[in-house]
Scaffold this motif. Structure first.
Motif, short mmCIF file in Angstrom:
data_model
loop_
_atom_site.label_atom_id
_atom_site.label_comp_id
_atom_site.label_asym_id
_atom_site.label_seq_id
_atom_site.Cartn_x
_atom_site.Cartn_y
_atom_site.Cartn_z
N UNK A 1 -4.86 -2.15 -4.01
CA UNK A 1 -4.32 -3.27 -4.54
C UNK A 1 -3.52 -2.77 -5.74
N UNK A 2 -3.75 -1.59 -6.35
CA UNK A 2 -3.04 -1.21 -7.69
C UNK A 2 -1.65 -0.65 -7.09
N UNK A 3 -1.68 -0.32 -5.53
CA UNK A 3 -0.45 0.10 -5.29
C UNK A 3 0.37 -0.95 -4.72
N UNK A 4 0.10 -2.09 -4.92
CA UNK A 4 0.69 -3.20 -4.34
C UNK A 4 0.44 -3.70 -2.93
N UNK A 5 -0.34 -3.23 -2.41
CA UNK A 5 -0.82 -3.57 -0.78
C UNK A 5 -1.83 -4.56 -0.85
N UNK A 6 -1.19 -5.74 -0.77
CA UNK A 6 -2.17 -6.89 -0.54
C UNK A 6 -1.69 -8.08 0.43
N UNK A 7 -2.63 -9.14 0.55
CA UNK A 7 -2.05 -10.12 1.41
C UNK A 7 -1.08 -11.19 0.78
N UNK A 8 0.21 -11.15 1.04
CA UNK A 8 1.16 -11.99 0.31
C UNK A 8 1.32 -13.22 0.74
N UNK A 9 1.16 -13.44 2.10
CA UNK A 9 1.18 -14.91 3.00
C UNK A 9 -0.07 -15.33 3.49
N UNK B 1 -7.56 -15.57 5.09
CA UNK B 1 -7.37 -15.32 3.87
C UNK B 1 -5.96 -16.03 3.09
N UNK B 2 -6.15 -16.77 1.81
CA UNK B 2 -5.22 -17.58 1.60
C UNK B 2 -4.69 -16.67 0.38
N UNK B 3 -3.27 -17.07 -0.11
CA UNK B 3 -2.75 -16.36 -1.08
C UNK B 3 -3.17 -16.74 -2.48
N UNK B 4 -4.08 -17.76 -2.57
CA UNK B 4 -4.70 -18.21 -3.76
C UNK B 4 -6.40 -17.83 -3.53
#
Length: 432
Positions: free
Chosen positions: A386-394, A399-402
């Motif tokens: 996550x701190x490298x920007x790897x996450x669920x974007x859509x 899994x929801x973006x919220x």
């Protein structure tokens, strides 16, 4: 809403020491309450009937009982009856005397003990013990939390009935639900403002859980997962890095606990294994990185509160593995915070849900060490991604973006989507 007050109340209420797996301990405690109200001249017991919810039954079948080499809720009930005093709460099985052990054996030999599932009761935590002798019948009922006795009666006469205060409790529950409706980041911001003195007691839980982890690293208990991992780190087959250390510590502690070895752990949201998973990945961080006690204690608060947040939705005893889901999310979020990126907290949570949603709970047992090790290492890995920007974007499966919606989706998965899991697991276990 006084968010700070809710946080402090939850931490003080939900972070408790326990000895042994919480479900058989709760049965022992309930039975001790039932015996304690029998007249002093009438303690000879002829029959014990224990009715429990599916989650209590499932978690009590295969796990070791402290100070014995046995498993089973009937063992827990006999020990609770032999102790006959509930004053030690969830640590009731921690200091059993030889005399109490002998009396427990006598109860097992001479009394009829029946343990059964109350399939019509939808409460995750429910225990009703009926104790009979030639003169009296006592009843003790536990609901909602493992040490929450709501009814005591002797020969049909109620000595305690906390159910009468249900309306007040419902109002308090509605107010608390408003807290759990808050955005995760709002809660974290309030935790950051807490005074160190108000929450420094959380460090005691880390020390307690590290003690049991060290026992499991040094000696082979249960399945020996943590012991083996530690050996592999010593031999250089795997590195002693953040991920592996989190795995080893958490699995080792679970090895000891699930074997029935008599050492206390600090539980979280009603579960000792949740407490191990919520705390020990942060202990691994402390071993690897420099950290102040003030930052550490706030990270512990974040971990416990977010664990509680998720369990509020999936249930206190869920058909999902609470360690793989709730406590992993709690410790992962705390690690992201420690790494200095508050924006990565929600990303970490979604990474964990995308990775581990659907991991079932098939009861408390030695192999829980495998799940706890995986849960701990996934917490670390998810935060580092996550701190490298790897996450669920859509949108991504459930899994929801919220992130708050993702947690509610977990509740829907557990409730509507997997409602027959516990029945199936119990059927498999009974027919093996």
């Amino acid at each position: 809403m006084d968010i700070k007050r809710h946080i402090i109340e939850i931490l003080n209420r939900e972070i408790k020491p326990a000895i042994g797996c919480t479900e058989p301990v709760a049965v022992a405690l309930n039975t001790a309450y039932g015996v304690s109200i029998l007249p002093n001249d009438s303690k000879e017991i002829s029959k014990i009937t224990v009715e429990v919810s599916k989650g209590i039954y499932k978690n009590g079948m295969d796990v070791g009982i402290p100070n014995t080499n046995k498993i089973g809720l009937h063992i827990a009930a006999s020990l609770g009856a032999s102790i006959g005093d509930p004053k030690y709460g969830l640590q009731i099985l921690g200091n059993i005397t030889n005399e109490e052990l002998k009396y427990s054996e006598k109860i097992l030999e001479s009394c009829e003990i029946n343990v059964k599932v109350d399939k019509d009761n939808n409460k995750p935590v429910y225990i009703k013990t009926t104790i009979e002798n030639k003169d009296h019948v006592s009843i003790a009922i536990t609901e909602d939390k493992h040490d929450n006795i709501v009814l005591l009666s002797i020969d049909g006469n109620e000595i305690l009935n906390k159910r009468n205060g249900a309306n007040k409790e419902n109002n308090n529950d509605n107010e608390e639900q408003n807290f759990y409706n808050l955005p995760i980041n709002t809660i974290v911001e309030e935790i950051e403002k807490l005074d160190y003195e108000d929450i420094k007691f959380l460090l005691d839980g880390m020390e307690m859980n590290m003690n049991i982890a060290k026992e499991g690293l040094d000696k082979k208990h249960g399945l020996g997962v943590g012991y083996s991992y530690n050996s592999n780190m010593k031999n250089g087959l795997i590195s002693k890095d953040f991920v592996n250390l989190a795995y080893a510590l958490t699995a080792a502690a679970s090895d000891v606990r699930m074997s029935g070895y008599s050492m206390p752990v600090m539980s979280s949201s009603g579960s000792g294994n949740n407490g191990l998973t919520a705390i020990l990945p942060l202990a691994a961080y402390k071993e690897i990185m420099k950290i102040s006690d003030e930052d550490l204690v706030k990270a512990l608060a974040i971990s416990h509160i977010i664990t509680s947040y998720v369990k509020r939705y999936i249930g206190r005893l869920s058909n999902l593995c609470g360690c793989s889901i709730a406590a992993s999310i709690g410790s992962g979020a705390a690690i992201a915070w420690l790494l200095g990126d508050k924006n990565a907290i929600t990303s970490t949570i979604n990474n964990i849900i995308a990775n581990q949603a659907g991991v079932i709970c098939d009861g408390a047992k030695p192999s829980c060490a495998l799940k706890l090790g995986t849960a701990a290492s996934t917490a670390v890995q998810s935060a580092l991604l996550a701190i490298e920007g790897i996450t669920i974007k859509d949108f991504n499966g459930i899994v929801d973006n919220q992130v708050e919606k993702s947690i509610r989706n977990l509740a829907k998965l557990s409730g509507e989507g997997m409602k027959n899991i516990d029945d199936t697991v119990i059927e498999i276990m009974l027919n093996r």
